[in-house]
Design an enzyme around this catalytic site. Structure first.
Site, PDB file in Angstrom:
ATOM      1  N   ARG A   1       0.770  -1.005   0.032  1.00 30.01           N
ATOM      2  CA  ARG A   1      -0.152   0.165   0.225  1.00 30.01           C
ATOM      3  C   ARG A   1       0.873   1.517  -0.112  1.00 30.01           C
ATOM      4  NH1 ARG A   1      -1.716  -3.768  -0.896  1.00 30.01           N
ATOM      5  NH2 ARG A   1      -3.769  -4.985   0.789  1.00 30.01           N
TER       6      ARG A   1
ATOM      7  N   CYS B   1      -9.689  -0.410   4.258  1.00 26.78           N
ATOM      8  CA  CYS B   1      -9.931  -0.976   5.442  1.00 26.78           C
ATOM      9  C   CYS B   1      -9.030   0.392   6.094  1.00 26.78           C
ATOM     10  CB  CYS B   1      -8.445  -2.160   5.900  1.00 26.78           C
ATOM     11  SG  CYS B   1      -8.560  -3.644   5.569  1.00 26.78           S
TER      12      CYS B   1
HETATM   13  C1  LIG Z   1     -15.938  -1.972  -0.291  1.00 22.62           C
HETATM   14  C2  LIG Z   1     -14.271  -1.719   0.393  1.00 22.62           C
HETATM   15  C3  LIG Z   1     -13.173  -2.785  -0.229  1.00 22.62           C
HETATM   16  C4  LIG Z   1     -11.621  -2.497   0.140  1.00 22.62           C
HETATM   17  N1  LIG Z   1     -10.872  -3.774  -0.349  1.00 22.62           N
HETATM   18  C5  LIG Z   1      -9.870  -3.146  -0.535  1.00 22.62           C
HETATM   19  C6  LIG Z   1      -8.901  -3.672  -0.917  1.00 22.62           C
HETATM   20  O1  LIG Z   1      -8.708  -5.722  -0.575  1.00 22.62           O
HETATM   21  N2  LIG Z   1      -7.034  -3.688  -1.800  1.00 22.62           N
HETATM   22  C7  LIG Z   1      -6.621  -2.894  -0.996  1.00 22.62           C
HETATM   23  O2  LIG Z   1      -5.767  -2.150  -1.669  1.00 22.62           O
HETATM   24  N3  LIG Z   1      -7.648  -1.413  -1.396  1.00 22.62           N
HETATM   25  C8  LIG Z   1      -9.310  -1.215  -0.941  1.00 22.62           C
HETATM   26  N4  LIG Z   1      -9.870  -0.870  -0.883  1.00 22.62           N
HETATM   27  C9  LIG Z   1      -9.464   0.856  -1.152  1.00 22.62           C
HETATM   28  C10 LIG Z   1      -9.435   1.547  -2.601  1.00 22.62           C
HETATM   29  O3  LIG Z   1     -10.239   0.653  -3.265  1.00 22.62           O
HETATM   30  C11 LIG Z   1      -8.238   1.187  -3.402  1.00 22.62           C
HETATM   31  O4  LIG Z   1      -6.970   1.422  -2.715  1.00 22.62           O
HETATM   32  C12 LIG Z   1      -8.141   1.564  -4.245  1.00 22.62           C
HETATM   33  O5  LIG Z   1      -7.485   1.401  -5.576  1.00 22.62           O
HETATM   34  C13 LIG Z   1      -8.652   3.931  -4.267  1.00 22.62           C
HETATM   35  O6  LIG Z   1      -8.693   3.776  -6.158  1.00 22.62           O
HETATM   36  P1  LIG Z   1      -9.474   4.914  -6.338  1.00 22.62           P
HETATM   37  O7  LIG Z   1      -9.932   5.453  -7.402  1.00 22.62           O
HETATM   38  O8  LIG Z   1     -11.024   5.109  -5.540  1.00 22.62           O
HETATM   39  O9  LIG Z   1      -8.691   6.130  -5.168  1.00 22.62           O
HETATM   40  P2  LIG Z   1      -9.192   7.320  -4.374  1.00 22.62           P
HETATM   41  O10 LIG Z   1      -9.848   7.098  -3.076  1.00 22.62           O
HETATM   42  O11 LIG Z   1      -9.834   8.403  -5.830  1.00 22.62           O
HETATM   43  O12 LIG Z   1      -8.281   7.983  -4.058  1.00 22.62           O
HETATM   44  C14 LIG Z   1      -7.048   7.477  -3.519  1.00 22.62           C
HETATM   45  C15 LIG Z   1      -5.277   8.018  -3.770  1.00 22.62           C
HETATM   46  O13 LIG Z   1      -5.055   7.776  -5.001  1.00 22.62           O
HETATM   47  C16 LIG Z   1      -5.114   9.240  -5.360  1.00 22.62           C
HETATM   48  N5  LIG Z   1      -4.876   9.278  -7.228  1.00 22.62           N
HETATM   49  C17 LIG Z   1      -6.394   8.518  -7.744  1.00 22.62           C
HETATM   50  N6  LIG Z   1      -6.410   8.719  -9.208  1.00 22.62           N
HETATM   51  C18 LIG Z   1      -5.452   9.041  -8.552  1.00 22.62           C
HETATM   52  C19 LIG Z   1      -4.592   9.510 -10.516  1.00 22.62           C
HETATM   53  N7  LIG Z   1      -4.762   8.889 -11.752  1.00 22.62           N
HETATM   54  N8  LIG Z   1      -2.699   9.848 -10.215  1.00 22.62           N
HETATM   55  C20 LIG Z   1      -2.181  10.062  -9.228  1.00 22.62           C
HETATM   56  N9  LIG Z   1      -3.113  10.226  -8.218  1.00 22.62           N
HETATM   57  C21 LIG Z   1      -4.344   9.967  -7.933  1.00 22.62           C
HETATM   58  C22 LIG Z   1      -5.929  10.230  -4.958  1.00 22.62           C
HETATM   59  O14 LIG Z   1      -5.099  11.975  -5.027  1.00 22.62           O
HETATM   60  C23 LIG Z   1      -5.306   9.696  -3.210  1.00 22.62           C
HETATM   61  O15 LIG Z   1      -4.090   9.975  -3.132  1.00 22.62           O
HETATM   62  C24 LIG Z   1     -11.165  -1.348  -0.516  1.00 22.62           C
HETATM   63  C25 LIG Z   1     -12.591   0.113  -0.467  1.00 22.62           C
HETATM   64  C26 LIG Z   1     -13.969  -0.306  -0.479  1.00 22.62           C
HETATM   65  C27 LIG Z   1     -14.482   0.671  -0.104  1.00 22.62           C
END
Ligand SMILES: Cc1cc2nc3c(=O)[nH]c(=O)nc-3n(C[C@H](O)[C@H](O)[C@H](O)COP(=O)(O)OP(=O)(O)OC[C@H]3O[C@@H](n4cnc5c(N)ncnc54)[C@H](O)[C@@H]3O)c2cc1C
Length: 294
Positions: A169, A218
């Site tokens: 992570r 998490c």
């Molecule tokens: C029900 C649930 C289950 C989950 N299970 C997991 C799991 O099993 N494993 C896991 O790793 N995570 C998990 N997550 C967390 C999350 O889904 C992941 O970390 C996911 O990859 C975040 O992606 P996002 O596009 O939603 O990022 P966001 O939440 O929008 O952003 C997260 C970070 O990434 C940055 N970011 C986003 N897009 C870009 C871009 N294009 N360029 C630069 N920076 C960017 C943002 O600025 C921020 O700092 C879970 C979340 C939920 C709600």
């Protein structure tokens, strides 16, 4: 933050760029918490030149956003169509592509490896930034190239996978790098075999996570050799609440917004749980959720 300068607003219009006033980040994040700000599409050069602070929003599934008016604008990429192009074992994927759709699209074309990511909400850009992973795999393993906009240098660069460090992570990208697209190299596997793996991961998720509730996944990273969720559970903290922010009773490392939780509630709950874990286990839990403080 609001863009009040009419010249700047007119400049956006001239560039054919829409400015969405007072967007609510509460509606754009999976926790359903967060204040309001102006939302802009890709306008980095212009913003940098004007000295306007900005942040990148992917799918909003790993974010805890401060309440009230926020002191920066938010950029969210729009995915082009097609957002995934396959070439042998390589998948060229736009950063705005939905992660789950990417996993299934590749699977249907007999490209596996990412089964564990099924059920991880958000975009491919967000997954790259956090090196998303689950069930023993992480996206970084398959990254061969990332195209990104480097805000500090104000230019688009392509990094090879071996120039990026992907840890649990955590990645070596600069905080102001914006992911634009990625080239993944995925192992060939027959679709039925991948589907079997996907179903197993889906089943595990359904059995252990509060999928129908508002969460950011998490809250804490697992400390080396331990499970944050198990520690919280062992302290009997499931269902502990501050306002509507609650430790989930199924998965103790998922904190849910059970109604109208504020960022203040959620941060107070996080800090309380963290302190109790520190006192009992001598471990300072690190955040997995990204906190956007005003
Ligand atoms: C029900 C649930 C289950 C989950 N299970 C997991 C799991 O099993 N494993 C896991 O790793 N995570 C998990 N997550 C967390 C999350 O889904 C992941 O970390 C996911 O990859 C975040 O992606 P996002 O596009 O939603 O990022 P966001 O939440 O929008 O952003 C997260 C970070 O990434 C940055 N970011 C986003 N897009 C870009 C871009 N294009 N360029 C630069 N920076 C960017 C943002 O600025 C921020 O700092 C879970 C979340 C939920 C709600």
């Amino acid at each position: 933050m609001r863009i009040e300068d009419p010249k700047l607003a007119a400049g956006f219009l001239e560039l054919g760029v829409q400015l969405q006033h007072g967007a609510s980040l509460c509606d754009l994040t999976s926790l359903g918490i967060g204040g309001t700000t102006d939302l802009l599409p890709d306008l980095l050069n212009l913003l940098d030149a004007q000295g306007i602070p900005h942040k990148f929003l992917g799918g909003g599934s790993n974010l805890l956003v401060e309440d009230d008016e926020l002191p920066w604008v938010v950029l969210q990429l729009a995915a082009p169509r097609p957002d995934i192009v396959l070439e042998g074992n390589f998948a060229h994927v736009d950063a705005a592509a939905d992660l789950g759709r990417t996993v299934t699209y590749c699977a249907k074309n007999d490209l596996g490896g990412m089964e564990g990511l099924i059920g991880v909400p958000g975009t491919v850009g967000g997954a790259l930034r956090m090196n998303a992973g689950a069930y023993g795999m992480q996206i970084g393993t398959y990254v061969r190239e990332v195209k990104l906009y480097r805000s500090a240098a104000r230019k688009i660069e392509t990094l090879r996978g071996d120039q990026i460090s992907f840890e649990y992570r955590h990645t070596s990208f600069a905080p102001d790098d914006m992911m634009l697209s990625v080239k993944l190299e995925l192992p060939s596997k027959p679709y039925p075999e991948i589907l079997k793996g996907i179903r197993i991961c889906n089943e595990k998720r359904r059995a252990s996570q509060p999928l129908g509730q508002k969460s950011a996944g998490c809250i804490f990273k697992n400390p080396p050799g331990a499970s944050a969720g198990r520690m919280i559970d062992e302290l009997g903290l499931k269902s502990l609440s501050v306002g509507d922010a609650r430790v989930n009773d199924r998965h103790a490392n998922f904190f849910v917004n059970a109604g109208r939780a504020s960022a203040k509630d959620m941060l107070a709950l996080i800090s309380d749980v963290r302190e109790r874990v520190r006192k009992s286990f001598g471990v300072i839990l690190e955040f997995e959720v990204v906190v956007w403080n005003a």
